[in-house]
Design a protein around this motif. Structure first.
Motif, PDB file in Angstrom:
ATOM      1  N   ALA A   1     -47.968  87.539 118.145  1.00 20.82           N
ATOM      2  CA  ALA A   1     -47.282  88.620 117.564  1.00 20.82           C
ATOM      3  C   ALA A   1     -46.969  87.980 116.103  1.00 20.82           C
ATOM      4  CB  ALA A   1     -46.308  89.423 118.344  1.00 20.82           C
ATOM      5  N   GLY A   2     -46.450  86.847 116.257  1.00 20.46           N
ATOM      6  CA  GLY A   2     -45.700  86.093 115.300  1.00 20.46           C
ATOM      7  C   GLY A   2     -46.868  85.725 114.031  1.00 20.46           C
ATOM      8  N   ILE A   3     -48.065  85.266 114.607  1.00 22.37           N
ATOM      9  CA  ILE A   3     -49.162  85.058 113.630  1.00 22.37           C
ATOM     10  C   ILE A   3     -49.494  86.002 113.033  1.00 22.37           C
ATOM     11  CG2 ILE A   3     -51.520  84.313 113.475  1.00 22.37           C
ATOM     12  CD1 ILE A   3     -50.941  82.143 116.002  1.00 22.37           C
ATOM     13  N   TRP A   4     -49.845  87.417 113.697  1.00 22.41           N
ATOM     14  CA  TRP A   4     -50.195  88.504 112.961  1.00 22.41           C
ATOM     15  C   TRP A   4     -49.227  89.156 112.079  1.00 22.41           C
ATOM     16  CZ3 TRP A   4     -54.752  90.307 112.125  1.00 22.41           C
ATOM     17  CH2 TRP A   4     -54.809  91.747 111.828  1.00 22.41           C
ATOM     18  N   ALA A   5     -48.089  89.164 112.325  1.00 17.69           N
ATOM     19  CA  ALA A   5     -46.956  89.848 111.586  1.00 17.69           C
ATOM     20  C   ALA A   5     -47.063  88.872 110.289  1.00 17.69           C
ATOM     21  CB  ALA A   5     -45.636  89.687 112.578  1.00 17.69           C
ATOM     22  N   LEU A   6     -47.206  87.509 110.361  1.00 16.83           N
ATOM     23  CA  LEU A   6     -46.979  86.612 109.159  1.00 16.83           C
ATOM     24  C   LEU A   6     -48.252  86.944 108.340  1.00 16.83           C
ATOM     25  CD1 LEU A   6     -45.685  84.345 107.706  1.00 16.83           C
ATOM     26  CD2 LEU A   6     -46.893  82.900 108.863  1.00 16.83           C
ATOM     27  N   ILE A   7     -49.319  87.157 108.860  1.00 11.50           N
ATOM     28  CA  ILE A   7     -50.649  87.620 108.130  1.00 11.50           C
ATOM     29  C   ILE A   7     -50.474  88.905 107.190  1.00 11.50           C
ATOM     30  CG2 ILE A   7     -52.945  88.338 108.324  1.00 11.50           C
ATOM     31  CD1 ILE A   7     -53.540  86.108 110.609  1.00 11.50           C
ATOM     32  N   LEU A   8     -49.780  89.998 107.953  1.00  9.38           N
ATOM     33  CA  LEU A   8     -49.683  91.204 107.537  1.00  9.38           C
ATOM     34  C   LEU A   8     -48.460  91.091 106.383  1.00  9.38           C
ATOM     35  CD1 LEU A   8     -50.004  93.536 110.371  1.00  9.38           C
ATOM     36  CD2 LEU A   8     -51.652  92.827 108.634  1.00  9.38           C
ATOM     37  N   THR A   9     -47.571  90.431 106.632  1.00  6.95           N
ATOM     38  CA  THR A   9     -46.267  90.278 105.760  1.00  6.95           C
ATOM     39  C   THR A   9     -46.691  89.536 104.360  1.00  6.95           C
ATOM     40  OG1 THR A   9     -44.877  90.356 107.714  1.00  6.95           O
ATOM     41  CG2 THR A   9     -44.250  89.457 105.315  1.00  6.95           C
ATOM     42  N   MET A  10     -47.661  88.395 104.445  1.00  3.12           N
ATOM     43  CA  MET A  10     -47.978  87.726 103.308  1.00  3.12           C
ATOM     44  C   MET A  10     -48.876  88.563 102.515  1.00  3.12           C
ATOM     45  SD  MET A  10     -46.316  84.641 103.261  1.00  3.12           S
ATOM     46  CE  MET A  10     -44.859  85.969 103.593  1.00  3.12           C
ATOM     47  N   LEU A  11     -49.805  89.459 103.290  1.00  2.00           N
ATOM     48  CA  LEU A  11     -50.825  89.991 102.484  1.00  2.00           C
ATOM     49  C   LEU A  11     -50.066  91.002 101.491  1.00  2.00           C
ATOM     50  CD1 LEU A  11     -53.886  90.287 102.574  1.00  2.00           C
ATOM     51  CD2 LEU A  11     -53.493  92.151 104.220  1.00  2.00           C
ATOM     52  N   GLY A  12     -48.899  91.625 102.115  1.00  2.00           N
ATOM     53  CA  GLY A  12     -48.214  92.813 101.201  1.00  2.00           C
ATOM     54  C   GLY A  12     -47.390  91.857 100.145  1.00  2.00           C
ATOM     55  N   TYR A  13     -46.833  90.774 100.438  1.00  2.02           N
ATOM     56  CA  TYR A  13     -46.177  89.935  99.576  1.00  2.02           C
ATOM     57  C   TYR A  13     -46.971  89.615  98.351  1.00  2.02           C
ATOM     58  CZ  TYR A  13     -43.059  86.296  97.704  1.00  2.02           C
ATOM     59  OH  TYR A  13     -42.150  85.651  96.895  1.00  2.02           O
ATOM     60  N   PHE A  14     -48.210  89.157  98.574  1.00  2.00           N
ATOM     61  CA  PHE A  14     -49.251  88.897  97.494  1.00  2.00           C
ATOM     62  C   PHE A  14     -49.891  89.895  96.746  1.00  2.00           C
ATOM     63  CE2 PHE A  14     -48.324  84.730  99.661  1.00  2.00           C
ATOM     64  CZ  PHE A  14     -47.664  84.032  98.746  1.00  2.00           C
ATOM     65  N   ILE A  15     -50.326  90.873  97.425  1.00  2.00           N
ATOM     66  CA  ILE A  15     -51.205  91.978  96.831  1.00  2.00           C
ATOM     67  C   ILE A  15     -50.715  93.302  97.301  1.00  2.00           C
ATOM     68  CG2 ILE A  15     -53.179  90.404  96.323  1.00  2.00           C
ATOM     69  CD1 ILE A  15     -54.424  91.382  99.034  1.00  2.00           C
ATOM     70  N   GLY A  16     -49.640  93.413  97.585  1.00  2.00           N
ATOM     71  CA  GLY A  16     -49.129  94.680  98.185  1.00  2.00           C
ATOM     72  C   GLY A  16     -49.336  95.945  97.255  1.00  2.00           C
ATOM     73  N   GLU A  17     -49.531  95.641  95.795  1.00  2.00           N
ATOM     74  CA  GLU A  17     -49.628  96.924  95.253  1.00  2.00           C
ATOM     75  C   GLU A  17     -51.154  97.203  94.996  1.00  2.00           C
ATOM     76  OE1 GLU A  17     -46.501  97.435  91.499  1.00  2.00           O
ATOM     77  OE2 GLU A  17     -47.379  95.178  91.594  1.00  2.00           O
ATOM     78  N   ASN A  18     -52.038  96.432  95.358  1.00  2.00           N
ATOM     79  CA  ASN A  18     -53.483  96.840  94.978  1.00  2.00           C
ATOM     80  C   ASN A  18     -54.106  97.355  96.551  1.00  2.00           C
ATOM     81  OD1 ASN A  18     -56.273  96.565  94.631  1.00  2.00           O
ATOM     82  ND2 ASN A  18     -55.987  95.163  92.907  1.00  2.00           N
TER      83      ASN A  18
END
Length: 200
Positions: free
Chosen positions: A148-165
């Motif tokens: 769960a931690g790995i998946w949560a980190l992937i999604l959070t980082m995805l939003g962090y770097f390209i959250g507007e697109n």
């Protein structure tokens, strides 16, 4: 409509903060199907703006995921066998199948739980056979938290770097999901080979 739902989630997270992430991830990880990406990607985007903390997002997401997983685990542990023993024959589930599942999870529960937590559509359900098989709670918790931690980190980082697109998010999320599944298939194949060699 999807855009409106996503915006509602963003607003909820912003209003409720880390408690909102915790509750939504608990729902996502329990028996109610709910996509974690519409929770953690917006949260990551809010972190990129300085409105939230990555570490607190992760702690809230991980805590919620564990609570949801424990709900499924304990429901299966306390009620699952009673229900299956009474009604399992209607679904062609024999008691001997439960015994086989017990043996499987005793030997391979850790890798099954870890892999299951990273596969879309399965991550919410893997806690049920673990509970039915009375999997060791510490082992279950450890590998649930890891996956769960790995998946949560992937999604959070995805939003962090390209959250507007949104277009880039859709593209990268698909590529990441495929990559994760491929890696898990390789991991599963290696584990099966290792177990065969160990048995020899």
């Amino acid at each position: 409509m999807i855009k409106e739902i996503a915006q509602t989630i963003v607003d909820l997270i912003f209003d409720w903060g880390y408690l909102g992430i915790f509750l939504l991830m608990a729902i996502e990880s329990s028996f109610i199907p709910f996509p974690s990406e519409i929770v953690l990607i917006p949260a990551g985007y809010l972190a990129s703006k300085g409105d939230m903390s990555i570490s607190m997002i992760m702690a809230s997401a991980l805590g919620g995921s564990l609570v949801g997983a424990f709900i499924n685990y304990y429901l299966a542990l306390t009620l699952g066998r009673k229900i299956l023993k009474r009604y399992g024959r209607y679904f062609f589930i024999k008691e001997s199948a439960l015994d086989k599942m017990d043996g499987f999870f005793a030997k391979h529960g850790h890798i099954s739980t870890f892999i299951g937590r990273l596969i879309p559509g399965i991550r919410q359900l893997i806690s049920i056979p673990a509970g039915l098989a009375r999997m060791n709670l510490i082992v279950f918790s450890t590998y649930t938290a890891l996956g769960a931690g790995i998946w949560a980190l992937i999604l959070t980082m995805l939003g962090y770097f390209i959250g507007e697109n949104q277009e880039l998010i859709d593209t990268y999320l698909k590529q990441i999901t495929i990559s994760v599944v491929v890696v898990l298939l390789l991991l599963g194949s290696w584990y099966a080979y290792y177990q065969k060699q160990k048995a020899k």
